[in-house]
Design an enzyme around this catalytic site. Structure first.
Site, PDB file in Angstrom:
ATOM      1  CD  GLU A 129     -13.144  13.524 -49.173  1.00  0.00           C
ATOM      2  OE1 GLU A 129     -13.760  13.364 -50.249  1.00  0.00           O
ATOM      3  OE2 GLU A 129     -13.140  14.578 -48.530  1.00  0.00           O
ATOM      4  CE  LYS A 131     -15.675  10.986 -39.885  1.00  0.00           C
ATOM      5  NZ  LYS A 131     -15.192  11.594 -38.659  1.00  0.00           N
ATOM      6  CG  ASP A 133      -9.737  12.488 -35.137  1.00  0.00           C
ATOM      7  OD1 ASP A 133     -10.823  13.060 -34.925  1.00  0.00           O
ATOM      8  OD2 ASP A 133      -9.229  11.678 -34.342  1.00  0.00           O
ATOM      9  CE1 TYR A 241     -15.658  18.087 -44.806  1.00  0.00           C
ATOM     10  CE2 TYR A 241     -13.368  18.049 -44.141  1.00  0.00           C
ATOM     11  CZ  TYR A 241     -14.696  18.112 -43.818  1.00  0.00           C
ATOM     12  OH  TYR A 241     -15.079  18.210 -42.514  1.00  0.00           O
ATOM     13  CE  LYS A 329     -14.968   7.058 -36.995  1.00  0.00           C
ATOM     14  NZ  LYS A 329     -16.027   7.441 -36.067  1.00  0.00           N
ATOM     15  CB  CYS A 423       2.965   2.911   0.793  1.00  0.00           C
ATOM     16  SG  CYS A 423       3.615   4.291  -0.169  1.00  0.00           S
ATOM     17  CB  CYS A 426       6.246   5.849   3.125  1.00  0.00           C
ATOM     18  SG  CYS A 426       4.525   5.376   3.345  1.00  0.00           S
ATOM     19  CB  CYS A 447      -0.048   4.975   0.999  1.00  0.00           C
ATOM     20  SG  CYS A 447       1.114   5.571   2.222  1.00  0.00           S
ATOM     21  CB  CYS A 453       3.617   8.602   2.321  1.00  0.00           C
ATOM     22  SG  CYS A 453       3.815   7.946   0.668  1.00  0.00           S
TER      23      CYS A 453
END
Ligand code: IVH
Length: 712
Positions: A129, A131, A133, A241, A329, A423, A426, A447, A453
């Site tokens: 079945e 799993k 999460d 389950y 898994k 940057c 600026c 920066c 800026c």
């Protein structure tokens, strides 16, 4: 920040000393991730990477059994419950599952069972079945009525979340049918659907609230609400389950039990089926994996269980997991796509962060168009280039990662990516600093533009108005950014000036969508409300690098008033000594503060040495008065005492209690030790109370503590 992938030494090449060192390191690392995942609902790594750590730990333990640590993560199930809910002890522990990662592991699981039972190759039926999460929960019914519901917690003791579980429509309040045993405990998974997750995050974003990383974390956050109306609004689901205590038991198989759950009114997973051998299990796994993107909820594998309950009984358990079940898994979900561009984002402190803009691609049902590239070194290490085809991976978290570049697909004219030295917003220089502590270059390029800026200014503005800083009612990050865009404010201090300029600037605002006459008046009131503000919030609001809420509070407590704080910081920022080394009394005082290290001190000094910052402060202090923190009371009955609060508090919240104790001069810590003077224990107190009693520490009820606190 993602770590560079470790290159582990093969387990058979480890010597005992190396093995022990690694086990010790793994305990710490796994504990950190357990807390982030279960405690904070904010994982730092993907589930697949977490599994790698757990597996490495198990492998080393298998090779060096004598080195297995007392606090080995292999023996832990989930995370220790938080303090705010009452505890429920599971009469039958809630256990975990071992993992299989490939068909060989599944075959080995099957063979081991066969050998253990000595059935000589007779067919052993197993169920398979999905799993889910989510989070497991245990529901207790007495005479068919739901009486309590708990989280798994550490497997032995969980949190009482009965009221929250009752809001889930798939959990019956009363079992259907006749012949119901007096005591029935049904266990299963609480989860959130993809649709609900997307809708919730959209609502959270609109309200300026926390965005959840994935449906599991959203489900966890929704279940841990103290107000069950919030849980109710989140539309959680439940698959049954498994089971715990049963006063009578007439069932022979796993499948029969699950069919009974359905008859009692539970939802069970429609993909559960029964098989005869390992090959069939693996074939079903492949089918479920194909359906995974279309299920509408997250699953992270397929669980196989021996169907006959008498065989389950014989197989029993090994440490934390049953021998009769295993989780196969799924590998992390991956996809290939093309990097259309690499964009550089600039944060509040000027950090340049590269983000890959991807050709949109669906990974496990979610369309992905961005991936983090972390930093300059990471790009260079992987040699990621614009135009490259890359493999990306989304494993439980929202931000996908780039796993590798597909070199065969690299265009002929491709050039290595050159990280900007300026940057992008600026144009100021962007440099990497030498880390004073490690002596290495910082991985982050910053920066140097500061207040000129635009990116840094807007990020600073957003920080200034945030919840733990000025927190203006109705002036969130969206609004403050708009005001900046519209030219109404240039910096945070201008916020306090807007009303004075009502007319010129506001005439235009009043005409804009969302800003009617009333909301503007409300805004002015909210702003004026903050003309007096706690010194701690003020300091935090400045957005100085490395100065979080806690450090801001420590500074406020230590310097007490702005009149002391500001001159002290300025004095500390004046370099003396021939080599410009910062050695002066004010700096020494700062460094002497408990909890302040050189990184924080240097950051403060840099901030207060900057002319622009001082001008800004001057302007802000022209509009705002700071209030000292409530002064710690030196002659209160708890002055200088170390206090711990445990159990559920009913008269005041934990935060209030803590603030009160601190204002009375006590130090509040989280755990009981020989240094603890007083433990305040509310109902449901457990191990801390026991320890305090063993150590002969003074224990107070909440009422006794309130009386003591109000005694003066
Ligand atoms: S059976 C004694 N079945 O996975 C074992 N667990 O990693 C009882 N889970 O704690 C668990 N879907 O939270 C089982 N179909 C499923 C499951 C499932 C999700 C979770 C559960 C468990 C964890 C173990």
């Amino acid at each position: 920040m993602a770590k560079k992938p470790r290159k582990p030494i093969a387990v058979d090449k480890l010597n005992p000393m190396l093995a022990q060192m690694e086990l010790e390191q793994l305990v710490k690392e796994i504990a950190k991730h357990n807390k982030a995942y279960h405690g904070d609902d904010a994982p730092l790594i993907s589930d697949a990477d977490y599994d790698v750590l757990m597996r490495r730990n198990a492998d080393i333990e298998a090779a060096f059994p004598q080195l297995k640590l007392a606090n080995s993560p292999s023996d832990l199930v989930g995370y220790v419950p938080q303090e705010k809910f009452k505890k429920i002890t599971h009469n039958i522990p809630m256990l975990s599952l071992g993992n299989a990662f490939n068909a060989d592991d599944v075959q080995e699981f099957y063979t081991k069972i066969d050998r253990f039972l000595g059935l000589d190759g007779a067919v052993i039926n197993l169920t398979a079945e999905p799993k889910i999460d989510g989070l497991s929960a245990s529901l207790r019914y007495e005479n068919g009525i739901l009486v309590s519901g708990a989280t798994r917690g550490d497997g032995q003791v969980g949190e009482d979340i009965t009221e929250n579980l009752k809001t889930i429509s798939e959990i019956p309040h009363e079992l259907k049918g006749d012949n119901i045993p007096d005591i029935v405990e049904v266990r299963g998974e609480v989860y959130m659907s993809h649709a609900e997750f997307a809708a919730l995050n959209a609502r959270q974003e609109d309200a300026g609230q926390k965005i959840f990383a994935n449906p599991r974390n959203a489900a966890a956050g929704s279940l841990r609400q103290l107000d069950s109306r919030i849980t109710a609004s989140r539309n959680l689901h439940f698959f049954a389950y498994a089971w715990g205590e049963m006063s009578e038991f007439g069932f022979q198989t796993q499948m029969g039990m699950v069919e009974q759950f359905e008859a009692w009114g539970f939802t069970v997973n429609p993909l559960m089926k029964m098989f005869d051998n390992a090959d069939e299990l693996v074939a079903h796994y492949a089918q479920i994996e194909e359906q995974r993107p279309h299920l509408g909820y997250d699953i992270d594998g397929v669980v196989y269980k021996v169907n006959r309950l008498d065989l389950q009984e014989r197989l029993g358990f090994v440490s934390r997991a049953p021998r009769w079940a295993i989780a196969h898994k799924f590998p992390a979900e991956k996809a290939r796509t093309v990097i259309n561009d690499i964009e550089i984002q600039v944060g509040r402190t000027g950090a340049l962060t590269p983000v890959a803009r991807l050709e949109p691609v669906s990974v496990g049902g979610v369309v992905v168009s961005n991936a983090t590239l972390h930093n300059e070194d990471e790009i260079a290490r992987k040699d990621v280039r614009i135009g490259d085809t890359v493999v990306i991976q989304r494993a439980g978290d929202v931000i996908p990662q780039i796993v590798e570049v597909v070199l065969e697909k690299r265009p002929a004219d491709s050039v290595a990516y050159e990280f900007p030295r300026h940057c992008p917003i600026c144009g100021s220089a962007a440099d990497r600093e030498l880390n004073a502590k490690t002596g290495k270059m910082d991985v982050i390029r910053r920066c140097e533009g500061g207040l000129i800026c635009k990116a840094q200014v807007t990020e600073r503005l957003r920080h200034f108005v945030s919840r733990n800083a000025f927190d203006f009612d109705g002036l969130g990050s969206k609004q403050v950014e708009q005001f900046y865009e519209w030219g109404i404010i240039k910096d945070a201090a201008d916020i306090f000036d807007i009303e004075a300029h009502d007319g010129e600037k506001w005439d235009t605002v009043r005409k804009r969508e969302g800003w009617g006459e009333q909301s503007v008046d409300k805004l002015f009131a909210a702003i004026n409300d903050r003309r007096e503000i706690g010194l701690d919030r003020f300091i935090f609001g400045l957005g100085i690098r490395h100065i979080g809420e806690t450090t801001a509070r420590m500074l406020a407590r230590n310097y007490e008033t702005m009149d002391v704080f500001l001159p002290a910081m300025q004095a500390a920022s004046v370099p003396i000594g021939t080599d410009g080394e910062l050695v002066n009394e004010a700096y020494a005082d700062l460094m002497n503060m408990d909890g302040i290290g050189d990184i924080v001190a240097l950051s403060l000094v840099q901030f207060f040495a900057e002319e622009n910052n001082l001008k800004f402060l001057d302007k802000l202090l022209g509009a705002v008065t700071t209030i000292p923190l409530e002064k710690a009371d030196d002659d209160s009955p708890v002055a200088g005492k170390v206090m711990v609060f445990t159990g559920s508090l009913e008269i005041m919240t934990r935060n209030e209690a803590k603030a009160k104790a601190e204002s009375l001069g006590a130090k509040v810590t989280g755990s009981v030790s020989k240094k603890t003077d007083i433990l305040v224990a509310g109902p449901g107190a457990g191990s801390k109370l026991k320890k305090a009693e063993e150590l002969g520490i003074q224990v107070l009820t909440e009422q006794e503590w309130v009386d003591l606190a109000n005694a003066k």
